[in-house]
Design an enzyme around this catalytic site. Structure first.
Site, PDB file in Angstrom:
ATOM      1  N   VAL A  85      -0.008   5.548  -3.068  1.00 33.23           N
ATOM      2  CA  VAL A  85      -0.907   6.186  -2.104  1.00 33.23           C
ATOM      3  C   VAL A  85      -2.369   5.900  -2.432  1.00 33.23           C
ATOM      4  CG1 VAL A  85       0.622   8.019  -1.329  1.00 33.23           C
ATOM      5  CG2 VAL A  85      -0.773   8.380  -3.357  1.00 33.23           C
ATOM      6  N   HIS A  86      -2.633   4.763  -3.059  1.00 27.25           N
ATOM      7  CA  HIS A  86      -4.004   4.376  -3.339  1.00 27.25           C
ATOM      8  C   HIS A  86      -4.242   2.958  -2.892  1.00 27.25           C
ATOM      9  CE1 HIS A  86      -3.171   7.548  -6.246  1.00 27.25           C
ATOM     10  NE2 HIS A  86      -4.400   7.892  -6.036  1.00 27.25           N
ATOM     11  N   GLY A  87      -3.508   2.536  -1.888  1.00 25.72           N
ATOM     12  CA  GLY A  87      -3.662   1.160  -1.491  1.00 25.72           C
ATOM     13  C   GLY A  87      -3.119   0.198  -2.521  1.00 25.72           C
TER      14      GLY A  87
END
Ligand SMILES: Nc1ncnc2c1ncn2[C@@H]1O[C@H](COP(=O)(O)OP(=O)(O)O)[C@@H](O)[C@H]1O
Ligand SMILES: Nc1ncnc2c1ncn2[C@@H]1O[C@H](COP(=O)(O)OP(=O)(O)O)[C@@H](O)[C@H]1O
Ligand SMILES: [Mg+2]
Ligand SMILES: [Mg+2]
Ligand SMILES: [Mg+2]
Ligand SMILES: [Mg+2]
Lengths: 213, 332, 332, 213
Positions: B218-220
């Site tokens: 979920v942080h790219g």
């Protein structure tokens, strides 16, 4: 200028140069971090160094104290893994520096304290593809310099070890930090934290050359 | 792509200010710190649940502060863990007399900073415990569950811990229940496109047309594997295959379900996918309990989604059902 | 870009099925029709609020069905109004003995189909009234308010009408209050990027880098004007200038506020923007009442947002505050 | 084959050809609608015509009844503005067709009924940039044909009026329908509904040629 005034001047100049160098490489560091992490390493380092520079402007203490303040400001402004680790590195180097002459032996001892703090906090071992892979070879190389070698020359002589260490992270699979989760996918890109650490060490080389030689 | 900002360097500060201005009916700013706290915190006799992490995941984390949920959220810069200093200040502001539980996704930066704050608080005599969310099955194999990162499963762990704290459970008990919720929660995700940090012009990663990434973060962070694009029903199977193969040892048949959007994926698409998820769950003999199809833990404007299952039991279900009120999640 | 689907032709059917599977605790499928109804509908003695429109706007419309909100939502294909036949069937399923109010955004296709259904129901003796939402100030000038299209203002009108119906108000009264809510609601939006229909590969429109569209619709209709991109604080002023210049004649100083995301715009960005909106509202002497910063009426995965103000009074405020429960909006 | 069997064959063939022609132009119609509307006109028409074709498969009644069924199925499957209007057009043409001979006079009267239903429902006037701008000129031109002209020839002779009407919408600013809100921005693009109506009329020309000539 006495040894302790020189040390203060070196620390101030180093922080200013470090901000310049890292800012110039902000995009590159972001790209390296994006390869397997979250892409913010450049921005994080710039934010931390800005705050560190601002913090030392307000202080007129010795070099050790400056580094402690710089480390706290760096950590708080950066956040993230590198914020905690580089901030702790600065602060513990600062604590170990205390008084004493500003020479190769003192610097080595202080950096060894910093290295072990970073490894204790982050639990990374050499080969885990972190900034430890640049920092440890550098500290070891510095320790291997003749004791009477002036600090600027010793520093310059130790730098290639850091660069080689950072370059070697390209071939490593991450085991610590965000990109650890990507395992194999991190292969082929240098670790952003190891890369920025080399820039920090290079900035120090310049600061030492300017202020001590 | 981030379009709305003034100076990217002020992004976090401005977002906190805007959040507090909008949702002052649930939270207030922690004085001199990067975080928000519930209006009624510190709560005497109650454990304070402190959550947090980098920004860019709204409703995580500040959207989950309020009665029945977290006492406070520490807010870092976009995708950067908050500093130990900020965690410490927020903890001091909300710690009551019953101790503090830290709950956050398992990332190196968060671990480092929350751990340092925990140490400092403990030195000052505040009893702080930590439960890290480790729901993402893509991020480490079985047997190394503790190494996994936390993604949308955050929501279930926060909800259950928050309800236990609100009920007045002891710190030991709140910690035990949060740990149990985490141990029974699994997530797996897919991404169709990357996200862009404020002020940057290129996304963190791109997904080629016609392809998708499996096991995204979920942080790219890009996924752990790339695949050609598939119809929704095959994606449903792919997600469930990964989760069911990793079901916790003592799993029952009732599962809380969260189909979580990462930002740019349409709600309508998620319902189409959920249709196939639901059918498959029933076919496996599982009973989906109050499913949620929504954006609960995002990743800026990333396109993609994740599926989370939390295997419930008679202890966890009432905690999930307990009332709560926050900017992003209300239950009554 | 729509990524999750099986056959694009089945998109609506699958999304309804998935929605009902997930949120069966709020709604059930209207038998033989394209729509969902509240579990307790038809409600004896209560007006039935029927909302609807094309799909692609979730939470509008099906997310707003439940106690204290709509009795049913008629669901068209993506961006296509539901047919008169479907509106008729849904109406028949939920009409009680107190009449029916249709509430929907003012678009040609919706007007045509809801009007035809209204006629048919009236022929069968069901008392049906209609209030069209016309909040978008960009879509027609002052003096032609009735020609305006409905965008995020839908939410306030639905909420107020739903609360009046739940309270047991007569059809005359529910209609009057819905009309009043609409007359006191204004919206204006900006877009940074277009959206793509399921199964299509190109977006409906594109916004050049460095530019934005003002006065966008919620169907990927391009805006009425193009501008260079601006910092958040200038966008806040731009939105508020448009709304305040168009304030209703009897406006007081308390305004309900909705900063609505269209799909791909990050929540964090919206909070940054809201900070500047809030400051400006206060500077204008207005009191923002329980602001909402969220995705309430979307446009697939369009990037952009709109600002809605609803000028409240002693009659509307309690209706906005009344309890309700639905898949997408809970108040208690 | 009697007149009423021919009419049935024409309607069936027309629906099949219309689906073919519109499907071939689905993308183009979507693009025209995207210029100022919501881009779904191609998809909407295809959906409606598929349903209309399926509906008439189940029916074995006369041409009028077929059109009524086709219109209801079209409306229900399409939704939107064009679904309501084209469905109503088909159904009211079907109602007006009833028995009688299948000739130019009957067709003209039925289409006039359809046109007035469309205008009553949609409240669009000529010049508002809608399908009325193609439909009305066509109906007028058909009415102007000699009463004894066979239907296929009369139809063919009236078609250019529809095409000219649709082409003229390019210069109009929309005042009805979704794109009305965009005013000036709709200039320069032909109206999608007028464009698809021309395709429907062309499909009928082909059907008449096949079945009546
Ligand atoms: N546990 C750790 N020990 C040592 N270094 C680490 C550790 N975790 C992360 N790092 C270093 O931090 C770098 C990433 O920093 P940054 O991107 O600023 O933080 P974050 O990972 O929180 O986004 C990595 O490249 C690595 O060198
Ligand atoms: N009120 C109206 N009267 C006549 N034709 C209309 C009216 N509204 C829309 N149309 C026609 O419908 C066409 C658009 O159809 P479509 O895109 O299928 O529906 P929607 O506008 O609901 O998306 C327009 O190009 C126009 O020709
Ligand atoms: Mg990083
Ligand atoms: Mg980070
Ligand atoms: Mg449409
Ligand atoms: Mg259209």
């Amino acid at each position: 200028m006495g040894s302790s005034e020189i040390a203060v001047a070196v620390v101030r100049r180093w922080l200013a140069l470090a901000l310049e160098v890292i800012t110039a490489h902000e995009e590159e560091l972001g790209r390296l971090d994006a390869a397997a992490g979250d892409g913010d390493h450049g921005a994080t380092m710039v934010r931390g160094l800005r705050a560190a520079n601002a913090a030392v402007e307000k202080t007129s203490d010795g070099a050790g104290r400056l580094l402690i303040e710089a480390g706290a400001a760096f950590s708080d402004a950066s956040g993230g893994a590198s914020g905690a680790l580089i901030g702790a590195l600065l602060s513990s180097v600062g604590r170990a520096l205390s008084d004493g002459p500003f020479d190769t032996a003192t610097a080595t001892k202080a950096l060894q304290a910093g290295l072990s703090m970073v490894m204790r906090l982050g639990k990374a071992q050499p080969g885990d593809k972190t900034l430890v892979d640049a920092l440890k070879p550098f500290v070891d190389a510095l320790a291997a310099q003749p004791a009477d070698q002036p600090l600027p020359a010793a520093w310059r002589a130790a730098l290639p070890a850091a660069q080689a260490g950072a370059a070697a992270t390209r071939e490593m699979a991450a085991r610590r930090g965000r990109s650890a989760k990507l395992g194999e996918r991190s292969l082929g890109h240098a670790d952003p934290g190891a890369t920025s650490l080399v820039y920090l060490l290079q900035a120090m080389e310049m600061a030492l050359a300017e202020k001590c030689e | 792509m981030t379009k709305l900002y003034n100076n990217p360097a002020d992004f976090r500060e401005e977002l906190i200010e805007g959040f507090v201005a909008a949702y002052g009916r649930f939270v207030r700013r922690v004085p001199d710190a990067s975080g928000v706290m519930a209006l009624d915190a510190p709560r005497p006799g109650k454990v304070a649940l402190v959550i947090g992490g980098g920004s860019g995941h709204y409703p995580a984390f500040c959207g989950y502060v309020g009665p029945g949920l977290a006492a406070a959220a520490v807010m870092g810069n976009v995708f950067a863990a908050p500093s130990a200093e900020q965690v410490y200040r927020v903890t001091k502001a909300v710690a009551g007399d019953a101790g503090v539980l830290y709950c956050y996704g398992n990332y190196s930066g968060d671990v480092l900073n929350f751990d340092m704050a925990e140490l400092r608080c403990q030195e000052e005599g505040i009893d702080v415990r930590t439960v890290r969310v480790t729901d993402d099955v893509a991020s480490a194999p079985r047997g190394q569950e503790d190494e996994r990162r936390g993604i949308a499963g955050d929501f279930f762990v926060f909800k259950i811990a928050g309800a236990a704290a609100a009920r007045g459970d002891s710190l030991d008990e709140v910690e035990r229940l949060a740990r149990k919720a985490n141990a029974r929660t699994r997530s797996f995700g897919v991404a169709f496109g990357g996200c862009t940090l404020p002020g940057q012009s290129a996304p963190l990663f791109t997904v080629e047309p016609g392809r998708m990434e499996l096991g995204l973060g979920v942080h790219g962070e890009p996924g752990v594997q790339s695949s050609h694009m598939r119809p929704a029903r095959e994606i449903a199977d792919l997600l469930l295959d990964a989760l069911l193969a990793d079901a916790p040892p003592d799993a029952g048949s009732t599962v809380a379900v969260l189909l979580n959007g990462l930002g740019a994926t349409q709600y309508e698409e998620m319902f189409v996918l959920y249709k196939d998820v639901h059918r498959r769950l029933l076919a496996e003999g599982l009973s989906p309990y109050k499913p949620i199809v929504n954006e609960m833990v995002t990743s800026l404007d990333m396109a993609g989604c994740s599926l989370t299952l939390c295997w419930l039991d008679e202890e966890l279900t009432p905690l999930l059902d307990a009332p709560c009120a926050s900017a992003a999640y209300i239950n009554c």
